[in-house]
Design an enzyme around this catalytic site. Structure first.
Site, short mmCIF file in Angstrom:
data_model
loop_
_atom_site.label_atom_id
_atom_site.label_comp_id
_atom_site.label_asym_id
_atom_site.label_seq_id
_atom_site.Cartn_x
_atom_site.Cartn_y
_atom_site.Cartn_z
CB ALA A 1 -8.29 7.39 0.69
CB THR B 1 -1.10 6.66 -5.11
OG1 THR B 1 0.49 7.79 -5.07
CG2 THR B 1 -0.71 6.36 -6.82
CD GLU C 1 4.17 3.49 0.08
OE1 GLU C 1 4.19 2.49 1.06
OE2 GLU C 1 3.38 3.19 -0.71
N PRO D 1 -5.15 17.29 4.02
CG PRO D 1 -6.40 18.66 3.20
CD PRO D 1 -6.63 17.27 3.89
CB SER E 1 14.22 10.26 5.05
OG SER E 1 13.94 10.03 3.57
N1 CAA Z 1 2.13 -1.78 13.25
C1 CAA Z 1 0.98 -1.83 14.09
N2 CAA Z 1 0.63 -0.73 15.10
C2 CAA Z 1 1.45 0.49 15.55
C3 CAA Z 1 2.08 0.76 14.62
C4 CAA Z 1 2.65 -0.03 13.27
N3 CAA Z 1 3.16 -0.21 12.69
N4 CAA Z 1 2.70 1.84 14.47
C5 CAA Z 1 2.31 2.51 15.28
N5 CAA Z 1 1.49 2.07 16.25
C6 CAA Z 1 0.11 1.76 17.26
C7 CAA Z 1 0.75 1.73 18.35
O1 CAA Z 1 1.33 0.64 18.72
C8 CAA Z 1 0.27 2.75 18.82
O2 CAA Z 1 -0.91 1.86 19.29
P1 CAA Z 1 -1.39 1.87 21.21
O3 CAA Z 1 -1.99 2.87 21.06
O4 CAA Z 1 -2.42 0.70 20.89
O5 CAA Z 1 -0.59 1.70 21.76
C9 CAA Z 1 -0.95 3.19 17.96
O6 CAA Z 1 -0.65 2.94 16.61
C10 CAA Z 1 -0.13 4.53 17.76
O7 CAA Z 1 1.43 4.41 17.43
P2 CAA Z 1 2.19 5.68 17.87
O8 CAA Z 1 1.82 5.98 19.70
O9 CAA Z 1 3.49 5.39 17.55
O10 CAA Z 1 1.80 7.14 16.42
P3 CAA Z 1 2.13 8.33 16.85
O11 CAA Z 1 0.96 9.53 16.34
O12 CAA Z 1 3.17 9.10 17.79
O13 CAA Z 1 3.59 8.00 15.47
C11 CAA Z 1 3.14 7.20 13.13
C12 CAA Z 1 3.35 7.54 13.77
C13 CAA Z 1 4.78 6.38 12.76
C14 CAA Z 1 4.46 9.38 13.28
C15 CAA Z 1 2.98 8.18 11.94
O14 CAA Z 1 1.75 8.56 12.00
C16 CAA Z 1 3.48 7.74 10.72
O15 CAA Z 1 3.83 6.61 10.22
N6 CAA Z 1 3.24 8.77 9.66
C17 CAA Z 1 4.05 8.55 8.40
C18 CAA Z 1 2.92 8.50 7.50
C19 CAA Z 1 3.21 8.06 6.25
O16 CAA Z 1 3.35 7.31 5.61
N7 CAA Z 1 2.21 8.36 5.67
C20 CAA Z 1 2.20 7.92 4.35
C21 CAA Z 1 0.71 7.76 3.42
S1 CAA Z 1 0.59 7.04 2.07
C22 CAA Z 1 1.18 7.61 0.23
O17 CAA Z 1 2.39 7.93 0.98
C23 CAA Z 1 1.37 6.51 -0.34
C24 CAA Z 1 0.66 7.61 -1.64
O18 CAA Z 1 -0.23 6.65 -2.19
C25 CAA Z 1 1.13 8.37 -1.72
#
Ligand code: CAA
Length: 381
Positions: free
Chosen positions: A123, A157, A363, A127, A366
């Site tokens: 989770a 999910t 997840e 929204p 793109s």
């Molecule tokens: N591994 C470890 N740490 C990570 C990381 C990773 N892969 N990615 C980011 N971090 C850390 C960063 O190092 C940073 O740490 P510090 O502040 O200590 O440096 C912190 O997390 C913040 O990172 P960002 O500054 O990169 O964060 P951001 O807000 O700019 O962006 C993003 C991050 C990549 C856009 C992220 O928000 C993202 O992946 N968004 C997509 C969300 C997603 O995939 N949602 C899916 C939900 S689940 C689902 O869909 C399944 C279902 O059940 C339907």
């Protein structure tokens, strides 16, 4: 753990038989009734599918990432709804506990997740926080040795079947963004939690997503996963792994559709010959095969790197980006090769066409994968 090659192959053969004999014949029924039958879920439990990735000491099969994706190449060869039944237990729902849980949290939860007795949900989304996951607002306010949780999660999910949520919540309302977020393991039976009705969706009928509302849900401090403020990293590392898993499912679906398209092209006759004889059909088949092969290689390479302890944040995003877009193109060509029949529900191809659309969105869209890839390139190079 890595299984010996024979044992892994036997397991893969068993999953292939299960898919062919038990899942494929009821794909249309699952789509129409929007549910996977209980006897199929029970068989998944018996096969050990709920515990693929859970370490053996906690009752799972303890597969490596490479082994898991090979199993997903098989399970992907049917409606993705079947995969969704086990997907959260072996992936995004359980892996927070596997990677960051205390020994007690592992002992309390992992055996039940591995057996399928308890369903785990992940989770994160809200929204107002989808792609911008760090904007989440759901609050966990510390109150002595408890947290009190308020807020709404969206598109979760398996929430309607969940016994446990891996929940990301804001514990420090004074901090915006990632640093104020903590992760929790929350029993779904906690008073104050309400799960909404499954959403009506474009595809993947049989896989359910729901809202989850928390109203003064009170949980002990021991429910926290890792330290306060570390929850965003927990979520991102869980997603790094989940993106590889989803990519393998995309490869499986693509391979199934390619097989269907080849069989149809061989038997469907137009202009006095099987349409497979026409080079324009052959070109579509060749493009499908080339792209599915490339995606398969990417998945295996990224999984092997992860098994070797290498950070695969960038590779997981490259793989998810390519594999999810690839299966969209393959499904589109499959509809085209089937022609009018591709558009008719009885042939099942249009159902896959609708099913695969979400792979480019959940997840991480793109566009988010592109962003992660570019950020890592600029950081690394
Ligand atoms: N591994 C470890 N740490 C990570 C990381 C990773 N892969 N990615 C980011 N971090 C850390 C960063 O190092 C940073 O740490 P510090 O502040 O200590 O440096 C912190 O997390 C913040 O990172 P960002 O500054 O990169 O964060 P951001 O807000 O700019 O962006 C993003 C991050 C990549 C856009 C992220 O928000 C993202 O992946 N968004 C997509 C969300 C997603 O995939 N949602 C899916 C939900 S689940 C689902 O869909 C399944 C279902 O059940 C339907």
């Amino acid at each position: 753990m890595a299984l010996d090659a024979d044992t892994l192959q036997q397991f893969i053969d068993t999953v292939r038989r299960f898919v062919t004999e038990r899942c494929v014949p009821i794909e249309a029924k699952v789509g129409e009734e929007d549910r996977v039958p209980d006897d199929i879920v029970a068989e998944m439990r018996t096969l050990g599918l709920f515990g693929l990735s859970v370490p053996e000491e906690y009752g799972g099969l303890g597969l490596s990432m490479t082994e898991e994706v090979k199993v997903m190449f098989e399970l992907g060869q049917t409606s993705p709804a079947f995969r969704s039944v086990i997907g959260t237990n072996i992936g995004i729902g359980s892996q927070g506990v596997v990677m960051f849980g205390s020994e007690k949290q592992k002992r309390d939860w992992l055996p039940k997740l591995a057996s399928g007795e308890v369903i785990a949900s992940f989770a994160l989304t809200e929204p107002g926080a989808g792609s911008d996951a760090a904007a989440l607002k759901l609050q966990a306010r510390r109150d002595g040795d408890h947290y009190v949780i308020n807020g709404t999660k969206r598109y979760i999910t398996n929430a309607n079947r969940a016994g446990m949520f891996t929940l990301m919540a804001r514990t420090d309302p004074g901090k915006r963004g990632a640093s104020g977020i903590s992760a929790f393991i929350i029993p779904a039976a906690t008073p104050g939690i309400t799960v909404g009705r499954p959403e009506r969706k474009m595809g993947q009928q049989g896989a359910h997503i729901c809202d989850v509302v928390f109203q003064d849900a009170r949980v002990p401090v021991e429910c926290r996963l890792g330290e306060e403020g570390e929850g965003f990293k927990v979520a991102m590392q869980v997603l790094d792994r989940g993106r590889l898993h989803i990519s393998a499912v995309c490869v499986g679906v693509a391979e199934r559709l390619i097989r269907e398209a080849v069989n149809y092209a061989r038997t469907r006759e137009q202009f006095g010959q099987p349409i497979a004889e026409f080079q324009l059909i052959q070109a579509m088949l060749a493009d499908c095969r080339t792209e599915a092969y490339a995606a398969r290689c990417m998945v295996l390479d990224a999984a092997a790197k992860r098994d070797a302890g290498i950070n695969v944040t960038m590779e997981a995003s490259c793989t998810k980006y390519f594999a999810s877009e690839m299966v969209g193109r393959v499904a589109d060509r499959a509809v085209q090769i089937f022609g009018g029949a591709g558009y008719i529900a009885d042939y099942g191809i249009e159902r896959f066409y609708r099913d695969v659309r979400i792979f480019r969105i959940y997840e991480g869209t793109s566009q988010i994968q592109q962003l992660v890839i570019a950020r890592n390139m600029l950081k690394r190079d």
